[in-house]
Design a protein around this motif. Structure first.
Motif, PDB file in Angstrom:
ATOM      1  N   ALA A  55       0.830  -1.206   0.000  1.00 56.57           N
ATOM      2  CA  ALA A  55       0.000   0.000   0.000  1.00 56.57           C
ATOM      3  C   ALA A  55       0.861   1.252   0.000  1.00 56.57           C
ATOM      4  O   ALA A  55       0.556   2.228  -0.697  1.00 56.57           O
ATOM      5  CB  ALA A  55      -0.931  -0.007   1.216  1.00 56.57           C
ATOM      6  N   TYR A  56       1.951   1.249   0.760  1.00 56.81           N
ATOM      7  CA  TYR A  56       2.852   2.405   0.755  1.00 56.81           C
ATOM      8  C   TYR A  56       3.516   2.581  -0.610  1.00 56.81           C
ATOM      9  O   TYR A  56       3.588   3.699  -1.139  1.00 56.81           O
ATOM     10  CB  TYR A  56       3.919   2.242   1.838  1.00 56.81           C
ATOM     11  N   ILE A  57       4.007   1.481  -1.195  1.00 55.01           N
ATOM     12  CA  ILE A  57       4.656   1.558  -2.505  1.00 55.01           C
ATOM     13  C   ILE A  57       3.666   2.058  -3.556  1.00 55.01           C
ATOM     14  O   ILE A  57       4.005   2.881  -4.418  1.00 55.01           O
ATOM     15  CB  ILE A  57       5.228   0.185  -2.896  1.00 55.01           C
ATOM     16  N   SER A  58       2.437   1.577  -3.487  1.00 55.05           N
ATOM     17  CA  SER A  58       1.432   2.006  -4.453  1.00 55.05           C
ATOM     18  C   SER A  58       1.048   3.468  -4.249  1.00 55.05           C
ATOM     19  O   SER A  58       0.857   4.206  -5.219  1.00 55.05           O
ATOM     20  CB  SER A  58       0.199   1.109  -4.340  1.00 55.05           C
ATOM     21  N   ARG A  59       0.931   3.895  -2.994  1.00 51.09           N
ATOM     22  CA  ARG A  59       0.523   5.275  -2.712  1.00 51.09           C
ATOM     23  C   ARG A  59       1.589   6.277  -3.151  1.00 51.09           C
ATOM     24  O   ARG A  59       1.287   7.337  -3.704  1.00 51.09           O
ATOM     25  CB  ARG A  59       0.242   5.427  -1.200  1.00 51.09           C
ATOM     26  N   THR A  60       2.861   5.956  -2.918  1.00 54.99           N
ATOM     27  CA  THR A  60       3.952   6.879  -3.249  1.00 54.99           C
ATOM     28  C   THR A  60       4.522   6.660  -4.647  1.00 54.99           C
ATOM     29  O   THR A  60       5.453   7.381  -5.035  1.00 54.99           O
ATOM     30  CB  THR A  60       5.083   6.723  -2.221  1.00 54.99           C
ATOM     31  N   HIS A  61       4.017   5.664  -5.398  1.00 59.77           N
ATOM     32  CA  HIS A  61       4.444   5.393  -6.779  1.00 59.77           C
ATOM     33  C   HIS A  61       5.946   5.112  -6.844  1.00 59.77           C
ATOM     34  O   HIS A  61       6.672   5.654  -7.685  1.00 59.77           O
ATOM     35  CB  HIS A  61       4.088   6.571  -7.690  1.00 59.77           C
ATOM     36  N   LYS A  62       6.422   4.248  -5.948  1.00 52.92           N
ATOM     37  CA  LYS A  62       7.844   3.927  -5.882  1.00 52.92           C
ATOM     38  C   LYS A  62       8.212   2.658  -6.639  1.00 52.92           C
ATOM     39  O   LYS A  62       9.384   2.287  -6.693  1.00 52.92           O
ATOM     40  CB  LYS A  62       8.283   3.772  -4.421  1.00 52.92           C
TER      41      LYS A  62
END
Length: 582
Positions: free
Chosen positions: A169-176
């Motif tokens: 979810a963090y990777i998806s939210r920050t587009h990393k």
């Protein structure tokens, strides 16, 4: 007296004092072998390979400083306390003292690994560098079934699943997210978090086979440490984007879809005010009301749309964020939903699926692409493209929207190229990679050089050969072209001179002699240059460097042989296609 004789009371020196065997370490710490293994895994102590093995080659050696490091660990006292507790419970049960046994079971000693995380990773960047194995292990156990005989409990599986989905979810939210590749083992992902590249592997969503030759006790010990590490990392990352951790879950979606992500988006404040009766929940929802997403999928928790990050996005993050911008996808039942949901939303797309809890239905007219993996469909919409799942992964690796003609349902897919392989360094560029390169250049409005025209440097052919830019045959051809051009230029000047003097031009016989001499020189010069360079380098090298150089030459020869094999296969395939077409 022998040279290496040591009296009985003299202090040990050298490797005998510097290293200790595993059996000696277990005896020195007064613990069992299983406790010693757990302690080494938690503290990051690993075996050593000394040059001189005092006790023989069949022993496992540890550094004495590491063993002294374990000796003063507070966790060792906790393990001893737990061992004493187990003996008390066993003694109470054997004496049939149920009251004492029940009272002891309620006072079981526990321990935490928080201080070990602080000790092993003093900086947050150190934890990110050591996150590859952690994520792979957590994602593996998140897909395993609960087996009591192997001590794999359902609570641990749910915890691993929650941690893995919080990370995604963090990777998806920050587009990393940067790369994704589907292989036989699973799906490889690579993200760039705070300048560090983190690569992990997730298994396919299939029934997992549990092999019997795997020691699950050691894996569970590693998992216990990795759970604590990933929890600390997720906490720090969520706080960096001004979000509370652990995130708020949507119990309705969690109950409807156990195979979806456990994390969900923040619900609309107006829809949640009915169920929020106490003042604390109402205050929290009121604070989050301005940050709630409106029309995003519920499975991946795109937490906040209007959060302003402290650091501005770099160019690559902006490109990833806008790749699938204003694109709407619909996933069929047969495709890997979780992987596609994670990948598409990480690159700015909007996703729905066929099932309960979906944000919108299949009949929505805003859908641009429907991802299916069945050759026949019950009904089709003209306003959208029906494509196979590989198109999404190829698009994110190429950073462009690829044409969908080759990825239509029922067609043979093009090769799925790995983004982790450098084709230029390997010496072989696949045909489809060249096609993608041309599409990328067209998207950037660039003009690529003609094929074979990259190294047409006739003036510096020998320097390019010496630097290894071109091979020997290319240097030879370039030298011949240069000599022919020089001869033609000389002949042209002679013709002009004769015409200006009013004389009829006759070809000079010396030109042919010069030509023959130059051809002989060109035949010898590239080879002689390479031999001279090799001889000079080999003479000036030491024995160790010479062996390393020979090993490099062998590896280059193997790589060249592999490239030639791939080229011959490509030619054979083209011939077979021509024969079948005729």
């Amino acid at each position: 007296m022998p040279k290496h004789y040591r009296p009985a009371g003299k202090k040990k020196e050298g490797n005998a004092a510097r290293y200790i065997t595993r059996s000696q370490a277990v005896k020195y710490l007064q613990v069992s072998l299983s406790v010693f293994r757990r302690l080494c895994i938690f503290k990051g102590v690993f075996p050593r390979d000394p040059k001189k093995k005092v006790k023989g080659n069949h022993h496992t050696y540890y550094h004495m400083k590491d063993i002294l490091f374990l000796k003063h660990e507070p966790l060792l006292d906790k393990f001893r306390e737990m061992r004493a507790y187990e003996k008390k419970v066993k003694k109470a049960v054997s004496k049939k003292n149920k009251d004492l046994a029940e009272r002891l079971l309620t006072r079981k000693p526990t321990y935490t690994l928080d201080m070990l995380i602080r000790e092993r990773y003093p900086k947050f960047i150190d934890a990110l560098r050591d996150l590859d194995d952690c994520l792979t292990m957590v994602h593996l156990f998140a897909a395993l079934p609960a087996i009591e005989r192997e001590n794999i409990r359902a609570e641990r599986i749910h915890n691993c699943r929650g941690l893995s989905l919080e990370w995604q979810a963090y990777i998806s939210r920050t587009h990393k997210l940067r790369k994704a590749f589907i292989s036989v083992k699973g799906i490889y992902y690579q993200a760039e978090v705070e300048g560090q590249k983190v690569t992990w592997l997730t298994p396919h969503a299939l029934q997992q086979v549990m092999p019997q030759d795997v020691d699950y006790k050691i894996m569970l010990t590693f998992l216990e440490f990795y759970e604590t590490l990933l929890g600390f990392v997720n906490l720090r990352l969520y706080h960096s984007i001004k979000l509370k951790y652990p995130p708020i879950l949507d119990p309705r979606l969690k109950a409807l879809a156990a195979d979806l992500y456990a994390l969900t988006r923040y619900a609309d404040a107006k829809d949640r005010t009915i169920g929020a009766n106490n003042e604390e929940s109402e205050l929290r929802l009121a604070q989050l009301q301005d940050q709630l997403p409106a029309n995003e999928p519920g499975a991946l928790m795109h937490l906040v749309e209007n959060v302003e990050d402290d650091n501005e996005d770099d160019e690559e993050t902006k490109a990833c964020k806008t790749l699938f911008q204003n694109k709407t996808f619909f996933l069929g039942r047969e495709v890997p939903r979780e992987s596609l949901l994670f990948v598409i939303t990480a690159f700015g797309g909007v996703v729905s699926w066929d099932g309960d809890g979906a944000p919108f239905e299949e009949s929505n007219q805003d859908i641009n692409y429907q991802i299916v993996d069945r050759p026949t469909q019950s009904h089709r919409f003209i306003s959208r493209d029906y494509i196979q799942p590989q198109w999404v992964f190829d698009c994110i690796n190429a950073r462009i929207i690829l044409p969908t003609e080759d990825y239509m349902v029922g067609k043979v897919l093009p090769p799925h190229l790995s983004p982790f392989v450098d084709n230029e360094a390997e010496g072989y560029v696949p045909e489809y990679a060249e096609t993608i390169k041309r599409l990328q250049a067209a998207a950037r409005k660039e003009i690529l050089p003609m094929p074979g025209g990259e190294h047409e440097d006739l003036e510096n052919a020998q320097s390019l050969l010496a630097e290894g830019v071109i091979d020997r045959t290319e240097a030879k051809v370039a030298a011949e072209k240069k000599q022919k051009m020089a001869l033609q230029e000389k002949q042209y000047h002679q013709e002009l001179k004769k015409e200006m003097e009013g004389m009829q031009y006759a070809p000079d016989r010396n030109i042919d002699d010069v030509k023959n001499d130059s051809e002989e020189n060109t035949d010898m010069s590239p080879q002689q240059l390479v031999k001279d360079d090799e001889n000079m380098t080999m003479v000036s090298m030491s024995r160790k460097k010479r062996r390393l150089y020979e090993a490099m030459k062998i590896s280059q020869g193997r790589k060249k042989a592999n490239v030639e094999t791939l080229e011959t296969r490509k030619k054979n395939l083209k011939k077979n296609k021509k024969v079948t077409s005729d």
